[in-house]
Design a protein around this motif. Structure first.
Motif, PDB file in Angstrom:
ATOM      1  N   MET A  79       0.855  -1.190   0.000  1.00  0.00           N
ATOM      2  CA  MET A  79       0.000   0.000   0.000  1.00  0.00           C
ATOM      3  C   MET A  79       0.891   1.240   0.000  1.00  0.00           C
ATOM      4  O   MET A  79       2.064   1.179   0.338  1.00  0.00           O
ATOM      5  CB  MET A  79      -0.978  -0.023   1.174  1.00  0.00           C
ATOM      6  CG  MET A  79      -2.081  -1.066   0.973  1.00  0.00           C
ATOM      7  SD  MET A  79      -3.369  -1.101   2.259  1.00  0.00           S
ATOM      8  CE  MET A  79      -4.339   0.382   1.868  1.00  0.00           C
ATOM      9  N   ARG A  80       0.339   2.364  -0.380  1.00  0.00           N
ATOM     10  CA  ARG A  80       1.156   3.570  -0.561  1.00  0.00           C
ATOM     11  C   ARG A  80       1.730   4.087   0.765  1.00  0.00           C
ATOM     12  O   ARG A  80       2.807   4.694   0.793  1.00  0.00           O
ATOM     13  CB  ARG A  80       0.308   4.668  -1.205  1.00  0.00           C
ATOM     14  CG  ARG A  80       1.128   5.851  -1.600  1.00  0.00           C
ATOM     15  CD  ARG A  80       0.313   6.826  -2.411  1.00  0.00           C
ATOM     16  NE  ARG A  80       1.157   7.816  -3.032  1.00  0.00           N
ATOM     17  CZ  ARG A  80       0.754   8.647  -3.985  1.00  0.00           C
ATOM     18  NH1 ARG A  80      -0.489   8.597  -4.406  1.00  0.00           N
ATOM     19  NH2 ARG A  80       1.583   9.527  -4.498  1.00  0.00           N
ATOM     20  N   SER A  81       0.993   3.856   1.850  1.00  0.00           N
ATOM     21  CA  SER A  81       1.462   4.297   3.171  1.00  0.00           C
ATOM     22  C   SER A  81       1.655   3.103   4.091  1.00  0.00           C
ATOM     23  O   SER A  81       0.951   2.099   3.971  1.00  0.00           O
ATOM     24  CB  SER A  81       0.435   5.225   3.821  1.00  0.00           C
ATOM     25  OG  SER A  81       0.369   6.433   3.121  1.00  0.00           O
ATOM     26  N   ARG A  82       2.592   3.269   4.998  1.00  0.00           N
ATOM     27  CA  ARG A  82       2.787   2.299   6.069  1.00  0.00           C
ATOM     28  C   ARG A  82       2.558   3.013   7.386  1.00  0.00           C
ATOM     29  O   ARG A  82       2.752   4.231   7.478  1.00  0.00           O
ATOM     30  CB  ARG A  82       4.201   1.715   6.022  1.00  0.00           C
ATOM     31  CG  ARG A  82       4.453   0.859   4.780  1.00  0.00           C
ATOM     32  CD  ARG A  82       5.796   0.151   4.851  1.00  0.00           C
ATOM     33  NE  ARG A  82       5.993  -0.745   3.718  1.00  0.00           N
ATOM     34  CZ  ARG A  82       5.535  -2.000   3.652  1.00  0.00           C
ATOM     35  NH1 ARG A  82       4.858  -2.520   4.665  1.00  0.00           N
ATOM     36  NH2 ARG A  82       5.777  -2.753   2.595  1.00  0.00           N
ATOM     37  N   VAL A  83       2.132   2.256   8.409  1.00  0.00           N
ATOM     38  CA  VAL A  83       1.880   2.863   9.712  1.00  0.00           C
ATOM     39  C   VAL A  83       2.889   2.295  10.708  1.00  0.00           C
ATOM     40  O   VAL A  83       2.960   1.083  10.923  1.00  0.00           O
ATOM     41  CB  VAL A  83       0.426   2.612  10.165  1.00  0.00           C
ATOM     42  CG1 VAL A  83       0.223   3.097  11.587  1.00  0.00           C
ATOM     43  CG2 VAL A  83      -0.544   3.316   9.215  1.00  0.00           C
ATOM     44  N   VAL A  84       3.708   3.197  11.240  1.00  0.00           N
ATOM     45  CA  VAL A  84       4.824   2.792  12.105  1.00  0.00           C
ATOM     46  C   VAL A  84       4.753   3.541  13.432  1.00  0.00           C
ATOM     47  O   VAL A  84       4.007   4.520  13.572  1.00  0.00           O
ATOM     48  CB  VAL A  84       6.180   3.077  11.412  1.00  0.00           C
ATOM     49  CG1 VAL A  84       6.288   2.321  10.086  1.00  0.00           C
ATOM     50  CG2 VAL A  84       6.372   4.573  11.181  1.00  0.00           C
TER      51      VAL A  84
END
Ligand SMILES: O=P(O)(O)OC[C@H]1O[C@H](O)[C@H](O)[C@@H](O)[C@@H]1O
Ligand SMILES: [Fe+2]
Length: 213
Positions: free
Chosen positions: A173-178
């Motif tokens: 996906m275009r964004s990752r959540v970290v």
């Protein structure tokens, strides 16, 4: 002749995330999620202890798969991170891409990461007493950003289907959540590739999209 389906009530057990009267269920173990996370080395290192552990499970009620009917169920996701990236589901777009979905948070702290065919990103919270509407055509993935189990109810049209390939084909996906300072943050996925115009118009089928100016 029309045959009536028997009305059914399903009790949700918040401590286990299981739903009574389910017609089916599946479990995803850590090792099933190879390739999902940015930090492949961290994933590999965790496999020794985490490999066989269940990271999320779904119990569902699927009366039929006919148009007009509904599939609903409960997902329970364990908390954790691979490197600095929070545990997440595989994510998908509906095979019939114009089918929407509703999530209702029951326990824990989650996010719904959504991406349009053109690559717009939206993130909404999914936590107790929060309803999240995933409109038609949005790719969706749940993320557990809390320290406890995330439990949520979902409901979608019974003829939706799931396409899991769309994410892999774009390099994720275009964004990752970290993990960020005292919470989560969204970061760009450098491996992401835009979908081409042909695929985008195939997703919209006969409809054309009106993008606000
Ligand atoms: O199907 P995944 O992307 O692995 O996500 C796990 C589950 O998440 C939600 O609960 C969806 O409504 C389910 O249909 C899905 O199966
Ligand atoms: Fe879905």
């Amino acid at each position: 002749m029309t045959r009536l389906f028997e009305p059914t009530g399903c009790k949700v057990d918040l401590s286990t995330g299981a739903m009574g009267n389910a017609t089916g269920s599946y479990q995803k173990r850590f090792r099933d999620l190879d390739g999902l996370y940015a930090d492949a080395a961290a994933f590999e290192a965790m496999c020794a202890t985490w490999g066989e552990r269940i990271v999320y499970e779904v119990s569902e009620f699927r009366p039929t798969e006919q148009s007009g009917d509904l599939i609903f169920g409960v997902t329970r996701m364990a908390p954790g991170k691979v490197g600095d990236e929070y545990f997440m589901t595989r994510g998908h777009i509906h095979k019939q891409a114009d089918r929407p979905e509703i999530y209702y948070g029951q326990k824990g702290h989650g996010l719904m990461l959504m991406e349009s065919p053109e690559g717009e990103v939206r993130i909404l919270p999914v936590e107790a007493q929060t309803v999240c509407y995933v409109p038609p055509f949005w790719i969706h993935r749940s993320i557990n950003v809390g320290e406890d189990d995330l439990v949520m109810l979902f409901c979608y049209p019974a003829d939706s289907g799931q396409d899991y390939e769309i994410i892999a084909r774009s390099g994720g996906m275009r964004s990752r959540v970290v993990a960020g300072d005292g919470g989560w943050k969204e970061v760009d996925n450098p491996d992401w590739r835009p979908r081409d115009a042909k695929l985008i118009s195939a997703l919209y089928g006969q409809q054309s999209r009106t993008v606000p100016a």
